[in-house]
Design an enzyme around this catalytic site. Structure first.
Site: not given
Ligand SMILES: *[C@@H]1O[C@H](CO)[C@@H](O)[C@H](O)[C@H]1NC(C)=O
Ligand SMILES: *[C@@H]1O[C@H](CO)[C@@H](O)[C@H](O)[C@H]1NC(C)=O
Length: 351
Positions: A130, A161, A188, A195, A233, A238, A244, A247-248
């Site tokens: 996280e 990731y 979220n 973003r 995409y 976040n 960081y 997987e996005k």
């Protein structure tokens, strides 16, 4: 005939059983470090899985991460877990070489950490993927942790990731057929986040298909099929922290075969992991309008768009789902770990 075959196979199984028993016994006699219970466990384990009995490292998962269970001692050959035995059985605590503490399962009270006296050569491995704002109470870990495992590149055990691997002969890539422009999957929706604010600006200049809670439905089984139709995409993180990159980016964009438009740490940080011509960074443009113009230009210019896939002749993205892959890294790392190490203030590093 059938009966005789059966008797024979029972005999052979019994002989293997006896052989394994003696092997385990010899091992037990030789090794001062391996406790009988463990030898017995590995013995039982190998009777089923037919793998070597020389367990020298016991890795105790203090909890299943967020309660998710998965098969232990079942890792890809590239991770080579020979000599290791993973378990969640806390009775093995005092013989464990490493205890893996998943931060979010132990951070709400110091009572969630092991309470028994700590064997002197045991490593406590802090595991967390996280970002810092979702990693509370780091001070609980001060002077307790020996090794870190996270998405941070400078972790003792770097466990991202996703990553790139060189193509083998059989790996080939073709850009999936494209019928749509830009997708974004977001759970979220925080109107104050960078973003969402960036999106509010961007949508004035082009239209984005949004999936996720309160938006278009995106069942897991349809994810690949749905997202791969898009040319681009929005891999918007976040929160913005060093390394960081979730997987996005790795799965939703790269694995599914579209071009990521990233909002996250600076471009150089991405380039630590992936060629510079594989993604578009929002920071490359002074305004969302400029980004939109560039996207619309690429939409008309097939050749320029295809340039974003050139690197795929050499490399391909990997982004495993689930937790197992992280834990599979521990065995090898443990064998190579420094003899002594303690992290005094985790919070000063993980921020
Ligand atoms: C845990 O290990 C102990 C000691 O080896 C054993 O007695 C016990 O049955 C194990 N528990 C489970 C759930 O496997
Ligand atoms: C791990 O950290 C503890 C706590 O500071 C320390 O006592 C122990 O010696 C360390 N173990 C290793 C293997 O570095």
């Amino acid at each position: 005939m059938e009966q005789r075959k059966k008797t024979l196979s029972v005999k052979i199984t019994f002989q293997i059983f006896i052989a394994q028993f003696f092997l385990s016994f010899i091992l037990f006699s030789l090794s001062k470090h391996v406790k009988l219970s463990v030898v017995m466990q590995s013995f039982l384990y190998t009777s089923i899985h037919q793998e070597p009995t020389d367990v020298s490292k016991i890795i105790l998962l203090w909890s299943w991460p967020f309660g998710y269970q998965f098969p232990l001692n079942d890792c890809p050959p590239s991770r080579d877990i020979s000599g290791c035995f993973y378990t969640t059985n806390r009775s093995l605590y005092s013989s464990a070489d490493a205890v893996v503490l998943h931060h979010r399962d132990v951070c709400y009270s110091s009572k969630q950490l092991p309470q028994m006296p700590r064997p002197p050569n045991q490593y406590w491995i802090w595991f967390n993927i996280e970002s810092p704002p979702h990693t509370p109470n780091l001070h609980f870990m001060d002077n307790l942790i020996n090794l870190t495992m996270s998405y941070r590149y400078d972790s003792d055990i770097f466990s991202p990731y996703g990553w790139l691997e060189p193509n083998l002969k059989e790996d080939s890539f073709a850009i999936p057929p494209k019928t749509k422009l830009i997708a974004w999957a977001i759970t979220n929706w925080n109107p104050k986040s960078r973003r969402v604010q960036y999106y509010q600006e961007l949508k004035n200049f082009l239209s984005v298909d949004i999936y996720g809670r309160q938006h278009l439905p995106l069942p897991k089984t349809e994810e690949k099929k749905t997202l791969s139709q898009y040319k681009f995409y929005l891999a918007f993180e976040n929160s913005i922290y060093e390394d960081y990159i979730t997987e996005k980016f790795w799965r939703n964009a790269l694995v599914y075969g579209s071009v990521p438009i990233v909002l996250g740490p600076p471009r150089q940080n991405y380039e630590r992991f992936i060629p510079k011509d594989s993604f578009i960074h929002v920071d490359d443009f002074s305004t969302a309008e400029d980004l939109a113009k560039y996207i619309l230009r690429l939409d008309r210019d097939q050749k320029a768009y295809q340039q974003y896939f050139t690197w795929r002749s050499r490399l391909h993205p990997v982004s495993p789902t689930g937790w197992k892959g992280h834990y599979c890294r521990i065995c090898k790392a443990l064998k190579e770990a420094p003899k002594r190490k303690t992290i005094s203030k985790l919070g000063e590093w993980y921020k």
